[in-house]
Scaffold this active site. Structure first.
Site, mmCIF file in Angstrom:
data_model
loop_
_atom_site.group_PDB
_atom_site.id
_atom_site.type_symbol
_atom_site.label_atom_id
_atom_site.label_comp_id
_atom_site.label_asym_id
_atom_site.label_seq_id
_atom_site.Cartn_x
_atom_site.Cartn_y
_atom_site.Cartn_z
ATOM 1 N N CYS A 159 6.510 33.923 58.837
ATOM 2 C CA CYS A 159 5.370 34.271 57.859
ATOM 3 C C CYS A 159 4.999 35.738 57.971
ATOM 4 O O CYS A 159 4.628 36.470 56.793
ATOM 5 C CB CYS A 159 3.983 33.526 58.498
ATOM 6 S SG CYS A 159 4.158 31.879 58.428
ATOM 7 N N ASP A 163 -4.294 30.080 31.604
ATOM 8 C CA ASP A 163 -5.034 28.830 31.363
ATOM 9 C C ASP A 163 -5.540 28.057 32.859
ATOM 10 O O ASP A 163 -6.190 26.835 32.482
ATOM 11 C CB ASP A 163 -4.527 28.043 30.455
ATOM 12 C CG ASP A 163 -2.996 27.361 30.822
ATOM 13 O OD1 ASP A 163 -2.664 27.780 32.182
ATOM 14 O OD2 ASP A 163 -2.308 26.914 30.256
#
Length: 224
Positions: free
Chosen positions: A48, A139
């Site tokens: 990570c 959107d």
């Protein structure tokens, strides 16, 4: 995997959450931009640390494309803020750390987006988040999703390439072929009639002959 399965074209779920840059309402935070929400199993973990560092290195490229970045793990904000210092140091980041990390200790967002990994658990035996990626359009609909296991780091250069493809094909009647990169030739989508192709693609269209005799492999220089 617990939680709902988001399908391409779905409006992504909204949520309110604490982050390293304050509390956000996710839909309001997106505004009219593209966005990438990506999760990782835990703070202070090796893979990570490389991933979030690479995203920061590419942050200007994503910004040029109007893409907002936001990460998530099941740790608290205080843990995120401490870990960010390690990310900056390990990856030799001279730009600091510019994007927020969501704190999701109760797994509310992880469940909402279906990103829990049943094979990866914390010390209490509670599932952690997998390496998920959600590319979201202006959107607020899902354009692409990826799920990686904890043991495999993601290639964010590929995700940048995918964003280029998604943004191009959202407004032009083309598709991008295998290994396509920005500036490369594109495929004319099957829905474009041959008699309309010249008007839509002033740079020209090449029809590739194949044994079947069918006219479906048509390439054109990348539209502006």
């Amino acid at each position: 995997m617990p939680g709902q399965v988001l399908k391409l074209g779905d409006v992504v779920p909204n949520f309110s959450s604490d982050t390293t840059q304050g509390n956000i309402d996710f839909h309001s935070w997106i505004q009219d931009s593209w966005a990438i929400l990506f999760s990782h199993p835990a703070d202070y973990t090796p893979v990570c640390t490389t991933e979030l560092g690479r995203v920061q290195q590419l942050s200007n490229e994503f910004n040029k494309r109007g893409v907002k970045l936001i990460a998530l793990s099941c740790d608290e904000v205080e843990s995120h803020n401490g870990w960010i210092k390690d990310i900056i140091a390990y990856n030799n980041l001279t730009t600091g750390f510019s994007y927020p990390i969501i704190a999701d200790p109760k797994r509310d967002v992880a469940n909402l987006y279906g990103m829990l990994d049943p094979d990866e658990k914390d010390a209490k035996g509670i599932p952690l988040t997998c390496r998920a990626v959600f590319v979201i359009g202006p959107d607020r609909r899902l354009k692409l999703s990826l799920l990686y296991p904890a043991t495999t780091g993601r290639n964010f250069d590929e995700i940048l390439r995918v964003v280029d493809s998604l943004q191009l094909t959202a407004t032009r009647k083309v598709a991008t072929p295998v290994d396509w990169k920005q500036g490369g030739s594109c495929m004319v989508v099957p829905g474009v009639k041959q008699e309309d192709a010249a008007g839509l693609f002033p740079k020209g269209v090449k029809v590739h002959e194949v044994p079947s005799g069918k006219v479906y492999l048509r390439t054109t220089p990348q539209p502006e």
